[in-house]
Design an enzyme around this catalytic site. Structure first.
Site, PDB file in Angstrom:
ATOM      1  N   ASP A   8       0.760  -1.297   0.113  1.00  0.00           N
ATOM      2  CA  ASP A   8       0.007   0.065  -0.126  1.00  0.00           C
ATOM      3  C   ASP A   8       0.969   1.111   0.021  1.00  0.00           C
ATOM      4  O   ASP A   8       1.396   1.803   1.195  1.00  0.00           O
ATOM      5  CB  ASP A   8      -0.848   0.064   1.455  1.00  0.00           C
ATOM      6  CG  ASP A   8      -1.775   1.233   1.191  1.00  0.00           C
ATOM      7  OD1 ASP A   8      -2.244   1.517   0.228  1.00  0.00           O
ATOM      8  OD2 ASP A   8      -1.889   1.856   2.406  1.00  0.00           O
ATOM      9  N   GLU A  67      -2.456  -1.883  -4.437  1.00  0.00           N
ATOM     10  CA  GLU A  67      -3.736  -1.283  -4.402  1.00  0.00           C
ATOM     11  C   GLU A  67      -3.866  -0.324  -5.457  1.00  0.00           C
ATOM     12  O   GLU A  67      -3.096   0.617  -5.458  1.00  0.00           O
ATOM     13  CB  GLU A  67      -4.327  -0.685  -3.162  1.00  0.00           C
ATOM     14  CG  GLU A  67      -5.654  -0.454  -3.119  1.00  0.00           C
ATOM     15  CD  GLU A  67      -6.246  -0.130  -1.648  1.00  0.00           C
ATOM     16  OE1 GLU A  67      -6.449  -1.294  -0.937  1.00  0.00           O
ATOM     17  OE2 GLU A  67      -6.763   0.777  -1.254  1.00  0.00           O
ATOM     18  N   ASP A 139      -1.418   1.171   7.289  1.00  0.00           N
ATOM     19  CA  ASP A 139      -0.956   1.081   6.329  1.00  0.00           C
ATOM     20  C   ASP A 139      -0.497  -0.469   5.888  1.00  0.00           C
ATOM     21  O   ASP A 139      -0.821  -1.040   4.823  1.00  0.00           O
ATOM     22  CB  ASP A 139       0.204   1.816   5.946  1.00  0.00           C
ATOM     23  CG  ASP A 139      -0.095   3.291   6.168  1.00  0.00           C
ATOM     24  OD1 ASP A 139      -0.683   3.720   5.238  1.00  0.00           O
ATOM     25  OD2 ASP A 139       0.213   3.900   7.154  1.00  0.00           O
TER      26      ASP A 139
END
Lengths: 165, 165
Positions: A8, A67, A139
């Protein structure tokens, strides 16, 4: 066994999560947050590249999932996020691995069953699916979530291929 | 002699220019456009990294200059440009070099004398300053322009340091 690295990316905090999957089960191998707050912006971007390269070399994942970015209206922050994500993608491509990309909604749908689940529900499902007790930094939880989403998609594709053959 | 690599990053076309400077003069060593149009977006971003790494290894510049990005209102294109610029910055940091950043207006001011000069005037000055006869592709001209801007700033700083000492 399939090892998946989830990432991420962010210009200040990049979450990393590594899971091992086998027979529909997953367990957590590693998670952490790369904090890049010191130095110039180019140095911070370079640090994301180095850290992800080192993680790929250490854990040797079979697959990598990142992502897809939610583009907001702020072009300045989109640009910064683009730099961070570009650094992560470069490190993966340089390691000879492909990048699977999933939208935030695809991640939510794979984990919670609905594309509009909230962050707390996703984090809760990450802990349940990986049988983790401790609180995970946001995160790192997002990185584990995208890795779990990739597991879901990979296993579904494999099952569909088996049915078709 | 000071060798400067200028880069104008873009997700489809990245301009590269290498100049050698000495005693206020500059000459062009190399310029080209890296076209990244084939393959997935991660592959294209990885290619920018590889090409810039190879250029840094081949030409061994002392300094590297990259144009600061003009953030427009389109967050989607800012995000893509951020990826490309992140890849270029990573390659430079990995090569052990620092990145000098200049705004488009700073480049125009260094070359034409005004911050709001148009593209044609900048291209014209690139050709005059480097004594080039041929037509240069726009991205490569922008890369040479940012390298010339870095020459201007570096030599000005050196002169100021000499006066102060």
């Amino acid at each position: 066994m399939l090892r998946i690295l989830g990432i991420d990316p962010g210009s200040r905090c990049t979450g990393i999560g590594v899971i091992d999957c086998s027979a529909g089960q997953a367990h957590c191998v590693h998670y952490r947050t790369i904090r890049t707050v010191a130095g110039s912006f180019p140095q911070r971007i370079g640090e994301i590249f180095s850290e992800i390269s080192a993680t790929a070399a250490q854990f040797r994942p079979h697959r990598v999932a990142v992502e897809k970015v939610f583009v907001n209206n702020n072009a300045e922050s989109s640009l910064k996020l683009g730099h961070a994500r570009g650094a992560a993608v470069c490190a993966i491509v340089q390691a000879g691995l492909e990048v699977a990309e999933y939208s935030p909604n695809a991640v939510k749908k794979a984990l919670v069953g609905r594309g509009h689940a909230d962050k707390a529900q996703v984090e809760h499902m990450v802990k349940v699916l990986l049988n983790l007790q401790d609180k995970i930094p946001p995160d790192a939880a997002d990185a584990l979530a995208v890795a779990l989403c990739d597991q879901h998609h990979t296993e579904t594709s494999q099952r569909l291929a088996q049915i078709a053959s």
